[in-house]
Design a protein around this motif. Structure first.
Motif, short mmCIF file in Angstrom:
data_model
loop_
_atom_site.label_atom_id
_atom_site.label_comp_id
_atom_site.label_asym_id
_atom_site.label_seq_id
_atom_site.Cartn_x
_atom_site.Cartn_y
_atom_site.Cartn_z
N ARG A 234 7.60 3.50 -4.03
CA ARG A 234 8.14 4.32 -2.94
C ARG A 234 9.59 3.99 -2.65
O ARG A 234 10.41 4.88 -2.38
CB ARG A 234 7.29 4.09 -1.69
N ASP A 304 -0.95 6.12 -4.91
CA ASP A 304 -0.27 6.99 -3.95
C ASP A 304 1.22 6.71 -4.04
O ASP A 304 1.67 5.61 -3.71
CB ASP A 304 -0.78 6.70 -2.54
N GLU A 306 3.55 7.46 -2.23
CA GLU A 306 4.16 7.22 -0.92
C GLU A 306 3.73 5.89 -0.33
O GLU A 306 4.09 5.56 0.80
CB GLU A 306 3.80 8.36 0.04
N SER A 307 2.97 5.11 -1.10
CA SER A 307 2.50 3.81 -0.63
C SER A 307 2.94 2.74 -1.61
O SER A 307 3.12 2.99 -2.80
CB SER A 307 0.97 3.81 -0.52
N HIS A 309 1.00 0.17 -2.03
CA HIS A 309 -0.25 -0.51 -2.35
C HIS A 309 -0.50 -0.36 -3.86
O HIS A 309 -0.69 0.74 -4.36
CB HIS A 309 -1.41 0.11 -1.56
N ASP A 353 -0.24 -5.26 -1.62
CA ASP A 353 0.88 -4.48 -1.10
C ASP A 353 2.18 -5.15 -1.50
O ASP A 353 2.40 -6.32 -1.15
CB ASP A 353 0.80 -4.36 0.43
N THR A 355 5.40 -5.05 -0.57
CA THR A 355 6.44 -4.71 0.39
C THR A 355 7.06 -5.99 0.95
O THR A 355 6.50 -7.07 0.84
CB THR A 355 5.86 -3.88 1.55
#
Length: 355
Positions: A234, A304, A306-307, A309, A353, A355
């Motif tokens: 993302r 996804d 947009e994620s 994960h 995740d 991030t």
């Protein structure tokens, strides 16, 4: 060895790892003794894994598995291509006996069609009967998809030079109108009693076959990274780096597991990437046995876009004794012993995740 700071996977609650194929505990597709080197892509709307496998005919070949219609990236099930007798089918015929890759093919890296070039699968080819040690030798080749099937090129696209005579573990993307390949260069694949000496390099080529740029060192031997994989996330690009695994149970081996880095673009320049963060520490005591000697051959997918994960695929090296002791342990538990092998591999996933 317990680290003072938990890895990303444990810090987020350590979701359960999933094992798809395991040389010791199974299951294993009919016709295969071992599976590894997962490479994941979404092709024509369907998630696909390209794999390296060791057949019951004692050949290293390349295979394809596709996610079942009701499956998930993290848990499968994955269905390996098979024939009418439910035996697995390889992507392409074995190389000729005098071929540069005659001793086997593994580590697939799929690249979609781009411009006038069709889909490709880059792979590691072994020229020698020796899998490891000073007499082992590896180069990198490619399969090209034409007329509904995969065709092997007769010559490698990249070869090593002394003192790093072997090149292997390719990961290739098409970016900015060029093919970009990350790969490992080493003197030879390490054997029992040896410490790793890996160097990750990166090269570019306009046609992906010839005229590769002079190699850049992406990670030198002090970092110990064995191979890598990357995917667009993302917020930019994410790369997973693996330190190989302690295949032979060598004492005082460097810490094993996975790391991850990020960059706005899939740059060949390491300076454009963030500092590595530990994704998985396989030296921690609660690591599942199937990957307790380390992981390598990573693959990365975001279900996804947009994620952040991620599902991370790995080849794990099992913490197992030598075959005679393993044979007796399995019989004592009324379990079928695996075939004799110098080490035992499994393929599975974890979720995290990034991030």
């Amino acid at each position: 060895m317990q680290t003072s700071r938990p890895d990303s996977w444990r810090a987020q609650g350590s979701s359960q790892m999933q094992v798809f194929w395991d040389m010791v505990d199974g299951p294993m597709p009919r016709g295969l003794l071992g599976v590894g080197d997962p490479d994941v892509h979404r092709i024509d709307g369907r998630w696909t894994l390209f794999l390296g496998g060791f057949s019951t005919g004692f050949r290293n070949r390349l295979y394809r598995a596709r996610l079942s219609d009701d499956g998930s990236l993290a848990t499968g099930p994955w269905i390996v291509d098979h024939d009418g007798k439910n035996r697995v089918t390889a992507l392409t015929a074995d190389p000729p006996r005098d071929g540069w890759d005659a001793a086997g093919m593994h580590t697939p890296s799929y690249v979609p069609a781009s411009g006038r070039h069709g889909p490709r699968i880059y792979y590691t080819g072994r020229a020698t009967s020796k899998h490891y040690g000073p007499k082992s030798r590896y180069s990198i080749g490619v399969l090209e998809y034409r007329d509904g099937s995969w065709h092997r090129r007769n010559e490698p696209v990249l070869q090593g030079e002394a003192p790093r005579a072997s090149v292997l573990e390719p990961f290739v993307i098409h970016t900015d109108g060029r093919y970009r390949m990350w790969y490992q260069a080493n003197p030879h694949e390490i054997g029992p009693g040896e410490q790793p000496d890996y160097e990750l390099r990166c090269v570019d080529s306009e046609d992906g076959l010839t005229d590769w740029s002079p190699p850049r060192v992406f990670a030198d031997s002090s970092e110990g990274f064995f191979d890598n994989a990357l995917a667009r996330g993302r917020d930019g690009w994410v790369m997973v780096l693996a330190r190989g695994s302690n295949l032979h149970g060598v004492r005082d081996f460097p810490g094993q597991g996975l790391w991850w880095i990020t960059a706005p673009h899939p740059s060949a320049d390491r300076g454009d990437w963030s500092e590595p963060r530990r994704l998985l520490d396989t030296d921690v005591s609660d690591t599942p046995n199937w990957c307790a000697r380390g992981t390598y051959g990573p693959a990365l997918a975001f279900a996804d876009p947009e994620s952040m994960h991620a599902t991370v695929y790995v080849t794990g090296t099992r913490a197992a004794p030598r075959w005679p002791q393993l044979f007796l342990q399995r019989l004592a538990r009324f379990r079928r012993p695996p075939v004799p092998a110098p080490f035992y591999l499994a393929t599975g996933t974890l979720e995290v995740d990034l991030t």
